[in-house]
Design an enzyme around this catalytic site. Structure first.
Site, PDB file in Angstrom:
ATOM      1  N   ASP A   1      41.970  59.214  48.933  1.00 37.95           N
ATOM      2  CA  ASP A   1      41.663  60.090  47.788  1.00 37.95           C
ATOM      3  C   ASP A   1      40.160  60.281  47.746  1.00 37.95           C
ATOM      4  O   ASP A   1      39.411  59.609  48.462  1.00 37.95           O
ATOM      5  CB  ASP A   1      42.168  59.458  46.490  1.00 37.95           C
ATOM      6  CG  ASP A   1      42.132  60.407  45.288  1.00 37.95           C
ATOM      7  OD1 ASP A   1      41.866  61.610  45.478  1.00 37.95           O
ATOM      8  OD2 ASP A   1      42.361  59.941  44.158  1.00 37.95           O
TER       9      ASP A   1
ATOM     10  N   TYR B   1      37.208  66.409  44.661  1.00 40.31           N
ATOM     11  CA  TYR B   1      37.635  67.416  45.625  1.00 40.31           C
ATOM     12  C   TYR B   1      38.055  68.734  44.968  1.00 40.31           C
ATOM     13  O   TYR B   1      38.159  69.749  45.647  1.00 40.31           O
ATOM     14  CB  TYR B   1      38.817  66.882  46.438  1.00 40.31           C
ATOM     15  CG  TYR B   1      38.437  66.075  47.662  1.00 40.31           C
ATOM     16  CD1 TYR B   1      37.104  65.812  47.995  1.00 40.31           C
ATOM     17  CD2 TYR B   1      39.416  65.574  48.505  1.00 40.31           C
ATOM     18  CE1 TYR B   1      36.774  65.078  49.113  1.00 40.31           C
ATOM     19  CE2 TYR B   1      39.093  64.849  49.640  1.00 40.31           C
ATOM     20  CZ  TYR B   1      37.775  64.596  49.938  1.00 40.31           C
ATOM     21  OH  TYR B   1      37.447  63.877  51.057  1.00 40.31           O
TER      22      TYR B   1
ATOM     23  N   CYS C   1      46.173  62.369  46.857  1.00 40.73           N
ATOM     24  CA  CYS C   1      45.327  63.341  46.163  1.00 40.73           C
ATOM     25  C   CYS C   1      46.024  64.693  46.247  1.00 40.73           C
ATOM     26  O   CYS C   1      46.309  65.174  47.351  1.00 40.73           O
ATOM     27  CB  CYS C   1      43.953  63.401  46.830  1.00 40.73           C
ATOM     28  SG  CYS C   1      42.892  64.755  46.256  1.00 40.73           S
TER      29      CYS C   1
ATOM     30  N   CYS D   1      47.606  65.790  39.328  1.00 45.32           N
ATOM     31  CA  CYS D   1      46.449  65.109  39.923  1.00 45.32           C
ATOM     32  C   CYS D   1      46.725  63.622  39.798  1.00 45.32           C
ATOM     33  O   CYS D   1      47.187  63.162  38.741  1.00 45.32           O
ATOM     34  CB  CYS D   1      45.163  65.487  39.194  1.00 45.32           C
ATOM     35  SG  CYS D   1      43.717  64.519  39.701  1.00 45.32           S
TER      36      CYS D   1
END
Length: 284
Positions: free
Chosen positions: A12, A44, A76, A188
């Protein structure tokens, strides 16, 4: 090295992937775990797609070389909706991605109104749009992209208090127009750590079910690790570059980071609370 012990890499940009790690470990207790978070480029959710493809592939390939990994979990949503095809085309071990739980949300919704709470990157990816078209074509899907909740989740995991009012400001967009959704997807891996605050922010006015992918990922990993073909993959992949320190030791979990941590001791305490015995800098 005991080849019967399977080695999984959890990846992640931050510590949110620990929500997936927790679900996987509960169902795969004998796993030897390596957790790598790309702190240098956290978060990200706002990064360019092509950059992420190159960056994540390089980090995963180096991790496989260093640690003799049997299976990779991209913990992720943003990375998964961006790089899964690239990874699967370039490495020869199983890759499990975490994508928004659109299918179970659409099935669970009685109103056929669902919300997707994710990062801006996940919201905008073609992969996510394809999931919606395939599994929720009969639903109204409300999209809400946020990086603020990612930072709030990281703060909570580092021992800081999160104000419900701050969470409410973010999620209010789901309830500002028409009938409220009855299912919200936490798209998420950071967001399950804010589940209590999200529920409080929603309040008793609306009946909303929160859904994430953690349990399903745990089951998927178990299925793959139980596959005898994985032993053949493990025997044929190159391990010459594996760091000697990880060959014979008895530790079961390691954590690694890129970049420079502002508070190493705080990060170490977070990982120790999840059972990790070390936190080291990852060198490409």
């Amino acid at each position: 090295m005991d080849s019967s012990i399977k080695r999984a890499l959890f990846f992640d940009s931050g510590v949110g992937g620990l929500s997936i790690y927790k679900n996987v470990i509960e169902q795969n207790t004998d796993l030897k775990s390596f957790y790598l978070f790309d702190h240098e480029f956290f978060p990200y959710g706002s990064k360019d797609e092509e950059f992420l493809k190159q960056r994540v592939l390089a980090l995963i390939q180096k991790s496989i070389e260093n640690f003799g990994i049997d299976l990779v979990v991209i913990a992720c949503n943003t990375a998964s909706t961006t790089v899964l095809p690239t990874l699967r085309a370039n490495i020869n071990i199983p890759v499990v991605g975490v994508v928004p739980a659109i299918k179970p949300a659409a099935s669970a919704s009685k109103k056929k109104i669902i919300g997707l709470l994710a990062t801006p990157g996940t919201i905008s990816r073609p992969y996510t749009k394809e999931l919606i078209l395939k599994f929720a074509h009969d639903c109204e899907v409300r999209l809400l992209g946020t990086t603020e909740l990612v930072y709030l989740a990281e703060s909570k995991m580092h021992g800081m208090q999160v104000e419900v009012s701050d969470v409410k400001k973010v999620i209010q967009g789901f309830f500002d127009r028409g009938e409220a959704p009855d299912v919200i997807v936490m798209g998420c891996t950071h967001f399950p750590f804010l589940k209590k605050e999200i529920e409080l922010a929603i309040g008793t006015e609306h009946e909303v079910k929160l859904i994430d992918s953690g349990e399903a990922i745990g089951k998927r990993v178990k299925t793959l690790l139980d596959d005898e073909q994985l032993y053949l993959i493990n025997e044929t992949k190159a391990t010459d570059g594996m760091m000697n320190i990880y060959k014979e030791d008895n530790l079961k979990s390691y954590a690694f980071y890129t970049g420079v941590l502002q508070d190493y001791q705080r990060e170490l305490a977070t990982f120790k609370s999840f059972g990790f015995e070390s936190l080291e800098k990852f060198v490409m």
